[in-house]
Scaffold this motif. Structure first.
Motif, PDB file in Angstrom:
ATOM      1  N   VAL B 100       0.706  -1.167   0.053  1.00  0.00           N
ATOM      2  CA  VAL B 100       0.047  -0.067  -0.097  1.00  0.00           C
ATOM      3  C   VAL B 100       0.844   1.444  -0.030  1.00  0.00           C
ATOM      4  O   VAL B 100       0.579   2.109  -0.836  1.00  0.00           O
ATOM      5  N   GLN B 101       2.086   1.172   0.816  1.00  0.00           N
ATOM      6  CA  GLN B 101       2.911   2.564   1.010  1.00  0.00           C
ATOM      7  C   GLN B 101       3.889   2.574  -0.198  1.00  0.00           C
ATOM      8  O   GLN B 101       4.274   3.640  -0.366  1.00  0.00           O
ATOM      9  N   SER B 102       3.991   1.556  -0.668  1.00  0.00           N
ATOM     10  CA  SER B 102       4.827   1.451  -1.826  1.00  0.00           C
ATOM     11  C   SER B 102       4.558   2.300  -3.348  1.00  0.00           C
ATOM     12  O   SER B 102       5.374   2.591  -4.336  1.00  0.00           O
ATOM     13  N   ILE B 103       3.148   2.546  -3.186  1.00  0.00           N
ATOM     14  CA  ILE B 103       2.747   3.379  -4.482  1.00  0.00           C
ATOM     15  C   ILE B 103       2.727   4.776  -4.462  1.00  0.00           C
ATOM     16  O   ILE B 103       1.805   5.085  -3.329  1.00  0.00           O
ATOM     17  N   PRO B 104       3.260   5.566  -5.243  1.00  0.00           N
ATOM     18  CA  PRO B 104       3.457   6.991  -4.924  1.00  0.00           C
ATOM     19  C   PRO B 104       2.024   7.603  -5.288  1.00  0.00           C
ATOM     20  O   PRO B 104       1.470   7.202  -6.356  1.00  0.00           O
ATOM     21  N   PRO B 105       1.574   8.447  -4.323  1.00  0.00           N
ATOM     22  CA  PRO B 105       0.197   9.153  -4.780  1.00  0.00           C
ATOM     23  C   PRO B 105       0.406   9.685  -6.177  1.00  0.00           C
ATOM     24  O   PRO B 105      -0.992   9.612  -6.678  1.00  0.00           O
TER      25      PRO B 105
END
Lengths: 168, 168
Positions: B100-105
């Motif tokens: 979840v946190q690996s994908i940049p906004p």
């Protein structure tokens, strides 16, 4: 890239409340086939220290009503918790749907940064900005009680599956 | 007035997955106090024709992973469902949090109108725009399985309350 505070809330409540009405119809059919009083559903609990089904529906209703009112900068209306039958619960859900739909999207202008004050049982108040309130309090809380209602009916043998939960 | 597709999804998954880790810690303490094998939790069901706890956690994980990947226009990674212990489930949840946190906004640019194709068990595919997918499929589905996990642990006597569900 963005969705509005209104479009992220009202349609979610509308759909899940409509789904809940459909679950109650299946619960009614199940009770009629087994010849038991549909009012028996209202007292069901998953554990003796959990709230019964009637309260799960009432709190989901309060959650949708309170979220819509608060994001729109309005005082949530107070409703009595006096439901004693499936029909009463259906009426409560329909009243909630009417409330959700009564607030025009334009009234959500600035709702993401509006300060939301939630009175707590302890007497304290929780203060959150509108976006945090919606994402981390109002929606999870609404899903919690809606899902509890579903799980209670599912546990009681009502023929429900995940597509009934998601609706259409 | 608006929130981004990324801010409406990633922080919700992050918080609820973190909450689930905390419930598993309480489940572990409960099992140690009662001296039973924590692996017993994995087979718990609310009804004999419902999926057991291990699957509820796996599907919640898949839901968060799939939603993030799809909204970012990426193919969701495939993970084996081979967890057999609470520690395995914790590792699965941590791996999901990392994803979840690996994908940049920025990769969510245009995600609200991106066409999302969800393969169904029937062989058909569900086609939705990103906003509809997030609001009416991915979030409700994720909450369904997360809430099922909570209800199973609650039903099993683990000391959980709604503040554990909502987290902080």
């Amino acid at each position: 890239m963005s969705l509005s505070m209104h479009s992220a809330s009202a349609p979610v409540f509308t759909r899940m409340l409509g789904n809940t009405l459909a679950w109650l119809d299946k619960a009614q059919a199940h009770a009629e086939a087994r010849k038991f009083d549909t009012a028996n559903y209202l007292g069901l609990r998953l554990a003796p220290d959990m709230l019964p089904l009637v309260r799960q529906v009432q709190i989901a209703s309060d959650g949708a009503k309170g979220c819509m009112s608060r994001l729109a900068g309005l005082e949530p209306p107070k409703w009595e918790d006096n439901e004693t039958s499936l029909d009463d619960l259906r009426a409560r859900i329909r009243k909630t749907l009417d409330h959700v739909q009564s607030i025009p999207p334009a009234q959500f202008e600035g709702a993401d940064s509006r300060e939301i004050v939630i009175p707590m049982r302890s007497g304290d108040a929780l203060r959150l900005d509108g976006e945090t309130f919606l994402k981390h309090f109002a929606l999870p809380n609404f899903f919690f009680h809606t899902c509890a209602t579903y799980m209670l009916l599912r546990h009681a043998g009502v023929e429900l599956g995940k597509m009934d939960f998601l609706g259409r």
